[in-house]
Design a protein around this motif. Structure first.
Motif, mmCIF file in Angstrom:
data_model
loop_
_atom_site.group_PDB
_atom_site.id
_atom_site.type_symbol
_atom_site.label_atom_id
_atom_site.label_comp_id
_atom_site.label_asym_id
_atom_site.label_seq_id
_atom_site.Cartn_x
_atom_site.Cartn_y
_atom_site.Cartn_z
ATOM 1 N N MET A 217 -9.704 24.594 21.624
ATOM 2 C CA MET A 217 -9.459 23.565 22.554
ATOM 3 C C MET A 217 -10.401 23.613 23.665
ATOM 4 O O MET A 217 -10.536 24.784 24.294
ATOM 5 C CB MET A 217 -7.968 23.208 23.204
ATOM 6 C CG MET A 217 -6.952 22.786 22.178
ATOM 7 S SD MET A 217 -7.353 20.920 21.731
ATOM 8 C CE MET A 217 -7.153 20.229 23.288
ATOM 9 N N ASP A 218 -11.534 22.683 23.727
ATOM 10 C CA ASP A 218 -12.371 22.957 24.762
ATOM 11 C C ASP A 218 -13.130 24.277 24.776
ATOM 12 O O ASP A 218 -13.151 24.714 25.888
ATOM 13 C CB ASP A 218 -11.781 22.528 26.171
ATOM 14 C CG ASP A 218 -13.026 21.984 27.263
ATOM 15 O OD1 ASP A 218 -13.997 21.858 26.620
ATOM 16 O OD2 ASP A 218 -12.650 21.832 28.449
ATOM 17 N N ASN A 219 -13.476 24.872 23.812
ATOM 18 C CA ASN A 219 -13.864 26.167 23.738
ATOM 19 C C ASN A 219 -15.216 26.019 22.990
ATOM 20 O O ASN A 219 -15.362 26.022 21.818
ATOM 21 C CB ASN A 219 -12.793 27.152 22.861
ATOM 22 C CG ASN A 219 -13.489 28.616 22.938
ATOM 23 O OD1 ASN A 219 -14.403 28.963 23.080
ATOM 24 N ND2 ASN A 219 -12.398 29.471 22.400
ATOM 25 N N ARG A 220 -16.289 26.551 23.732
ATOM 26 C CA ARG A 220 -17.737 26.428 23.275
ATOM 27 C C ARG A 220 -18.181 27.719 22.599
ATOM 28 O O ARG A 220 -19.368 27.717 22.216
ATOM 29 C CB ARG A 220 -18.606 26.204 24.368
ATOM 30 C CG ARG A 220 -18.453 24.899 24.860
ATOM 31 C CD ARG A 220 -19.551 24.345 25.948
ATOM 32 N NE ARG A 220 -19.435 22.770 26.091
ATOM 33 C CZ ARG A 220 -18.865 22.447 27.043
ATOM 34 N NH1 ARG A 220 -17.953 22.981 27.714
ATOM 35 N NH2 ARG A 220 -18.998 20.913 27.138
ATOM 36 N N THR A 221 -17.216 28.676 22.104
ATOM 37 C CA THR A 221 -17.523 29.700 21.531
ATOM 38 C C THR A 221 -17.178 29.848 19.988
ATOM 39 O O THR A 221 -17.597 30.465 19.392
ATOM 40 C CB THR A 221 -16.927 31.033 22.064
ATOM 41 O OG1 THR A 221 -15.619 30.900 21.962
ATOM 42 C CG2 THR A 221 -17.324 31.095 23.655
ATOM 43 N N VAL A 222 -16.556 28.545 19.902
ATOM 44 C CA VAL A 222 -15.909 28.593 18.193
ATOM 45 C C VAL A 222 -17.215 27.490 17.502
ATOM 46 O O VAL A 222 -17.994 26.806 17.947
ATOM 47 C CB VAL A 222 -14.700 27.887 18.230
ATOM 48 C CG1 VAL A 222 -13.483 28.676 19.032
ATOM 49 C CG2 VAL A 222 -14.701 26.293 18.981
ATOM 50 N N GLY A 223 -16.915 27.571 16.305
ATOM 51 C CA GLY A 223 -17.662 26.671 15.458
ATOM 52 C C GLY A 223 -17.196 25.281 15.558
ATOM 53 O O GLY A 223 -18.086 24.278 15.381
ATOM 54 N N PHE A 224 -15.897 24.968 15.748
ATOM 55 C CA PHE A 224 -15.289 23.390 15.745
ATOM 56 C C PHE A 224 -14.390 23.334 17.233
ATOM 57 O O PHE A 224 -13.452 24.039 17.192
ATOM 58 C CB PHE A 224 -14.607 23.310 14.482
ATOM 59 C CG PHE A 224 -15.285 23.755 13.386
ATOM 60 C CD1 PHE A 224 -16.351 22.950 13.025
ATOM 61 C CD2 PHE A 224 -14.752 24.720 12.473
ATOM 62 C CE1 PHE A 224 -17.062 23.415 11.733
ATOM 63 C CE2 PHE A 224 -15.482 25.078 11.307
ATOM 64 C CZ PHE A 224 -16.629 24.306 10.812
ATOM 65 N N ARG A 225 -15.225 22.755 18.186
ATOM 66 C CA ARG A 225 -14.439 22.456 19.375
ATOM 67 C C ARG A 225 -13.850 21.231 19.394
ATOM 68 O O ARG A 225 -14.436 20.274 18.969
ATOM 69 C CB ARG A 225 -15.510 22.513 20.425
ATOM 70 C CG ARG A 225 -15.104 22.178 21.866
ATOM 71 C CD ARG A 225 -16.287 22.288 22.831
ATOM 72 N NE ARG A 225 -15.848 21.728 24.051
ATOM 73 C CZ ARG A 225 -16.490 20.472 24.489
ATOM 74 N NH1 ARG A 225 -17.294 19.880 23.676
ATOM 75 N NH2 ARG A 225 -16.388 20.359 25.729
ATOM 76 N N VAL A 226 -12.511 21.160 20.075
ATOM 77 C CA VAL A 226 -11.739 20.147 20.143
ATOM 78 C C VAL A 226 -11.926 19.784 21.713
ATOM 79 O O VAL A 226 -11.121 20.520 22.443
ATOM 80 C CB VAL A 226 -10.367 20.181 19.588
ATOM 81 C CG1 VAL A 226 -9.471 18.884 20.028
ATOM 82 C CG2 VAL A 226 -10.274 20.350 18.042
ATOM 83 N N PRO A 227 -12.566 18.574 22.047
ATOM 84 C CA PRO A 227 -12.744 18.563 23.459
ATOM 85 C C PRO A 227 -11.465 17.912 23.972
ATOM 86 O O PRO A 227 -10.747 17.323 23.215
ATOM 87 C CB PRO A 227 -13.962 17.505 23.581
ATOM 88 C CG PRO A 227 -14.739 17.621 22.197
ATOM 89 C CD PRO A 227 -13.636 17.923 21.177
#
Length: 456
Positions: free
Chosen positions: A334-344
């Motif tokens: 969730m709202d994590n820009r370090t992952v490949g798939f971010r859920v805003p």
């Protein structure tokens, strides 16, 4: 929305008359995203309504070469160098703002002589995936965010790129992320870009300065995937032309400069029900629907095998490095820009997932096709995602291919992606990328000369 929503051939002819167009650039995006085609006088364009170019034009490497003695490639593309028929899509007609004389440009679809779409053409591959969604009563919605670098002109490819000189007379030497003043350094260029995009109906939204020196990002308004792919295709061409006018380069290379972050094409994606218009990722009570998790599960399961499409060049993998503002794995959060798939964070109707793996160097048609294909497979197979990542995913294991040969091996071996994207497309695409890698391996790099010449 398309550039000219619901335009017909009649509408297109009237529009060309109103604009007093004398020439038309008839464009076909090839598998590398390069604009191929012909330039026709207005009269000939109206008369022909179906020009021809060799089928093999779609099957070239970025250097303009063709695979030889590749069985899959030879099965897909005729060894007799036959023609394909190009038909203009009236919804893509727009002006060429930088042309001296009134000139239009229009994207064409590719057809075999029997009337079938050429199945390995990029627009055809995306259409194929969108039909799978339509058959389920679904309509995907996407919003690309495209990063790029402005650089000083560089006529010698052996020399490193440098940031361009702004209006202050100085080049950037430090991080200027989200700096308004750093963007204003190139005000004349960006004024032209916005003017050009407005003339072309490209619906660009926000412009920001990214982390790298001379690195920018442009965001597009959300909409139909085919229409957005057309706009990204046009935008890349437009930006390069505008930059040249201002005596600099614009590049969408994934990693153009050592020591700077790479450039991505982040794609926000959701799916709505065609009948109701509601976002199927949200339940009636406003919570995330199970199908949303399945979509993420599909991205996690299939994106590593799709890496050769979203990271299509040797240079692409220089971007996928730990702690360089690019994902190294298939985690989600969730709202994590370090992952490949971010859920805003979002409302019920706006619930979406952002694929952060795709490089700016990817063909926009193929990138959208394959990310939607991964999500589609996740929904239809009801795949479950891993537990959500909390904290930095940079501290976790690398889960993505680290080079083009590994990525191509995974792509060729994934039967589910073949079934969705098409056998012939996979065979042609993989053969082209194999040849590009072989060509790259004939080049000796400065690193090798510096460290190996006298030490080994």
């Amino acid at each position: 929305m398309a550039i000219r929503e619901n335009f017909t051939y009649t509408d297109m002819d009237l529009w060309l008359n109103e604009k007093h167009v004398t020439e038309i650039e008839c464009l076909v995006p090839d598998l590398t995203g390069v604009a191929r085609g012909k330039i026709l006088p207005r009269g000939k364009f109206t008369q022909e309504r179906g020009m021809r170019i060799p089928e093999a034009v779609l099957g070239m490497t970025v250097t303009g070469n063709y695979p030889v003695e590749d069985a899959g490639y030879d099965r897909a593309i005729s060894t007799t160098d036959r023609d394909m028929i190009l038909k203009a899509d009236p919804t893509t007609i727009t002006m060429v703002p930088w042309a001296t004389d009134p000139t239009a440009q229009v994207i064409h679809d590719c057809y075999f002589s029997d009337g079938r779409l050429v199945d390995f053409a990029p627009r055809s591959v995306l259409r194929r995936v969108l039909k799978l969604y339509a058959d389920k009563g679904w309509k995907p919605v996407v919003a690309p965010e495209l990063e790029f670098y402005l650089t000083a002109k560089n006529s010698d490819p052996d020399l490193p790129l440098k940031p361009p000189i702004g209006r202050s007379g100085r080049a950037e030497t430090s991080r200027q992320v989200y700096s308004i003043d750093a963007v204003n350094e190139f005000d004349p260029l960006f004024e032209d870009i916005y003017d050009y995009c407005d003339m072309m109906n490209l619906d660009v939204d926000t412009l920001i300065h990214e982390i790298g020196a001379g690195q920018m990002e442009i965001n597009f308004l959300h909409g139909d995937p085919l229409g957005l792919a057309d706009k990204v295709f046009f935008f890349k061409r437009t930006l390069r032309e505008a930059a040249l006018k201002h005596d600099m380069y614009a590049t969408f290379m994934a990693k153009p400069m050592a020591g700077e972050p790479g450039s991505a094409m982040h794609v926000h994606q959701s799916v709505v029900d065609i009948k109701t218009g509601k976002n199927i990722f949200s339940s009636e009570d406003g919570s995330a629907a199970p199908i949303f998790k399945h979509y993420i599960g599909g991205l996690q399961r299939y994106m590593p095998s799709a890496m050769a499409i979203v990271a299509p060049y040797v240079n692409s993998y220089r971007r996928i490095v730990r702690h360089t503002a690019a994902p190294i794995n298939i985690q989600w959060g969730m709202d994590n820009r370090t992952v490949g798939f971010r859920v805003p964070e979002s409302g019920v109707q706006d619930r979406r997932v952002e694929n952060r793996i795709i490089g700016a160097d990817a063909n926009p048609y193929l990138a959208l096709a394959v990310t939607l294909a991964c999500g589609y497979l996740g929904m239809t197979e009801q795949l479950e995602p891993t537990p959500m990542t909390v904290g930095s995913a940079y501290d976790l294991m690398v889960e993505l291919p680290q080079g083009l040969p590994e990525a191509l091996q995974l792509l060729r071996g994934e039967d589910k992606l073949r079934s969705v994207l098409g056998d012939r497309f996979i065979d042609v695409y993989a053969a082209i990328k194999d040849l590009e890698h072989q060509e790259f391996m004939t080049v000796i790099s400065p690193w090798e000369r510096e460290h190996l010449l006298l030490h080994v």
